[in-house]
Design a protein around this motif. Structure first.
Motif, mmCIF file in Angstrom:
data_model
loop_
_atom_site.group_PDB
_atom_site.id
_atom_site.type_symbol
_atom_site.label_atom_id
_atom_site.label_comp_id
_atom_site.label_asym_id
_atom_site.label_seq_id
_atom_site.Cartn_x
_atom_site.Cartn_y
_atom_site.Cartn_z
ATOM 1 N N VAL A 93 0.847 -1.202 0.000
ATOM 2 C CA VAL A 93 0.000 0.000 0.000
ATOM 3 C C VAL A 93 0.878 1.246 0.000
ATOM 4 O O VAL A 93 0.662 2.173 -0.782
ATOM 5 C CB VAL A 93 -0.967 -0.011 1.203
ATOM 6 C CG1 VAL A 93 -1.571 1.366 1.449
ATOM 7 C CG2 VAL A 93 -2.071 -1.048 1.004
ATOM 8 N N VAL B 229 2.710 1.570 -3.481
ATOM 9 C CA VAL B 229 1.848 1.976 -4.591
ATOM 10 C C VAL B 229 1.370 3.415 -4.386
ATOM 11 O O VAL B 229 1.326 4.194 -5.342
ATOM 12 C CB VAL B 229 0.661 0.996 -4.781
ATOM 13 C CG1 VAL B 229 -0.274 1.482 -5.871
ATOM 14 C CG2 VAL B 229 1.183 -0.399 -5.104
ATOM 15 N N ASN B 230 1.045 3.794 -3.173
ATOM 16 C CA ASN B 230 0.663 5.179 -2.911
ATOM 17 C C ASN B 230 1.797 6.131 -3.281
ATOM 18 O O ASN B 230 1.551 7.195 -3.860
ATOM 19 C CB ASN B 230 0.268 5.368 -1.441
ATOM 20 C CG ASN B 230 -1.182 5.073 -1.173
ATOM 21 O OD1 ASN B 230 -2.059 5.453 -1.947
ATOM 22 N ND2 ASN B 230 -1.454 4.381 -0.087
ATOM 23 N N THR C 119 -0.807 9.087 -4.179
ATOM 24 C CA THR C 119 -2.135 9.044 -3.573
ATOM 25 C C THR C 119 -2.030 8.693 -2.098
ATOM 26 O O THR C 119 -0.945 8.417 -1.580
ATOM 27 C CB THR C 119 -3.033 7.995 -4.274
ATOM 28 O OG1 THR C 119 -2.396 6.721 -4.196
ATOM 29 C CG2 THR C 119 -3.263 8.353 -5.727
ATOM 30 N N ASN D 143 -4.410 6.212 -0.454
ATOM 31 C CA ASN D 143 -5.521 5.283 -0.461
ATOM 32 C C ASN D 143 -5.089 4.034 0.300
ATOM 33 O O ASN D 143 -3.933 3.623 0.208
ATOM 34 C CB ASN D 143 -5.872 4.939 -1.914
ATOM 35 C CG ASN D 143 -7.083 4.057 -2.056
ATOM 36 O OD1 ASN D 143 -7.554 3.467 -1.099
ATOM 37 N ND2 ASN D 143 -7.585 3.950 -3.266
ATOM 38 N N HIS D 144 -5.972 3.424 1.039
ATOM 39 C CA HIS D 144 -5.610 2.236 1.812
ATOM 40 C C HIS D 144 -6.313 0.984 1.312
ATOM 41 O O HIS D 144 -6.212 -0.078 1.934
ATOM 42 C CB HIS D 144 -5.888 2.468 3.299
ATOM 43 C CG HIS D 144 -5.075 3.591 3.842
ATOM 44 N ND1 HIS D 144 -3.735 3.452 4.140
ATOM 45 C CD2 HIS D 144 -5.374 4.879 4.099
ATOM 46 C CE1 HIS D 144 -3.260 4.602 4.569
ATOM 47 N NE2 HIS D 144 -4.237 5.488 4.552
ATOM 48 N N LEU E 171 -5.867 0.175 -5.302
ATOM 49 C CA LEU E 171 -4.540 0.677 -5.649
ATOM 50 C C LEU E 171 -3.898 -0.148 -6.753
ATOM 51 O O LEU E 171 -3.303 0.400 -7.685
ATOM 52 C CB LEU E 171 -3.634 0.682 -4.418
ATOM 53 C CG LEU E 171 -3.848 1.816 -3.425
ATOM 54 C CD1 LEU E 171 -3.116 1.530 -2.122
ATOM 55 C CD2 LEU E 171 -3.400 3.135 -4.028
ATOM 56 N N ARG E 172 -4.037 -1.470 -6.650
ATOM 57 C CA ARG E 172 -3.480 -2.328 -7.697
ATOM 58 C C ARG E 172 -4.128 -2.038 -9.043
ATOM 59 O O ARG E 172 -3.446 -1.976 -10.068
ATOM 60 C CB ARG E 172 -3.684 -3.799 -7.333
ATOM 61 C CG ARG E 172 -2.763 -4.285 -6.234
ATOM 62 C CD ARG E 172 -3.096 -5.708 -5.853
ATOM 63 N NE ARG E 172 -2.160 -6.249 -4.886
ATOM 64 C CZ ARG E 172 -2.386 -7.350 -4.186
ATOM 65 N NH1 ARG E 172 -3.505 -8.037 -4.360
ATOM 66 N NH2 ARG E 172 -1.497 -7.779 -3.319
ATOM 67 N N GLU F 110 -5.536 0.772 -9.958
ATOM 68 C CA GLU F 110 -5.110 2.109 -10.410
ATOM 69 C C GLU F 110 -3.686 2.061 -10.970
ATOM 70 O O GLU F 110 -3.394 2.690 -11.997
ATOM 71 C CB GLU F 110 -5.201 3.094 -9.240
ATOM 72 C CG GLU F 110 -5.011 4.534 -9.650
ATOM 73 C CD GLU F 110 -5.224 5.505 -8.491
ATOM 74 O OE1 GLU F 110 -4.784 6.662 -8.637
ATOM 75 O OE2 GLU F 110 -5.825 5.129 -7.460
#
Length: 125
Positions: free
Chosen positions: A61, A64-65, A70, A72-73, A78-79, A81
């Motif tokens: 998390v 990727v953030n 971003t 996002n949790h 997230l994957r 996006e």
């Protein structure tokens, strides 16, 4: 006297040991022995996921953030996006940097799924 309550990992390991050391050798049919080995491997994956999975997910998390800029949790979102950004060419200018950022998480996931995977062992050298 209060007895120690076994952890989920200890319970899984106990069942796997029982299947490997006592049940499988007692089976005459090789196809059943094979199925027991599969069950033992599944228990080992569940144990590793139980022990390592939450931390690996938290790290993913955060990674990727950071890539997307971003906060996002929702790992599934997230994957999706990140996949969309990759498909849209957002990282085409520096794919090697992207791979460098993604590789540690891929190795962490592989260490849960199959810690003896030859490519993982090679990468860990």
């Amino acid at each position: 006297m209060i007895e120690e309550i076994p952890t989920v990992g200890q319970l899984l390991k106990s069942v796997a040991t029982l299947l490997s050391n006592e049940i499988s050798p007692a089976l005459a049919q090789q196809d059943l022995q094979f199925k027991v080995r599969i069950a033992v491997n599944v228990l080992a994956i569940i144990e590793r996921e139980w022990q390592q999975g939450p931390q690996v997910a938290e790290e993913e998390v955060a990674m990727v953030n950071a890539l997307l800029g971003t906060d996002n949790h929702d790992l599934k979102a997230l994957r999706a996006e990140l996949a969309e950004a990759i498909m849209n060419g957002q990282y085409d200018d520096d794919l090697s940097a992207l791979a460098t950022r993604l590789l540690p998480n891929a190795c962490s996931r592989l260490s849960i799924d199959n810690p003896l995977y030859s490519t993982l062992l090679e990468l860990q050298k």
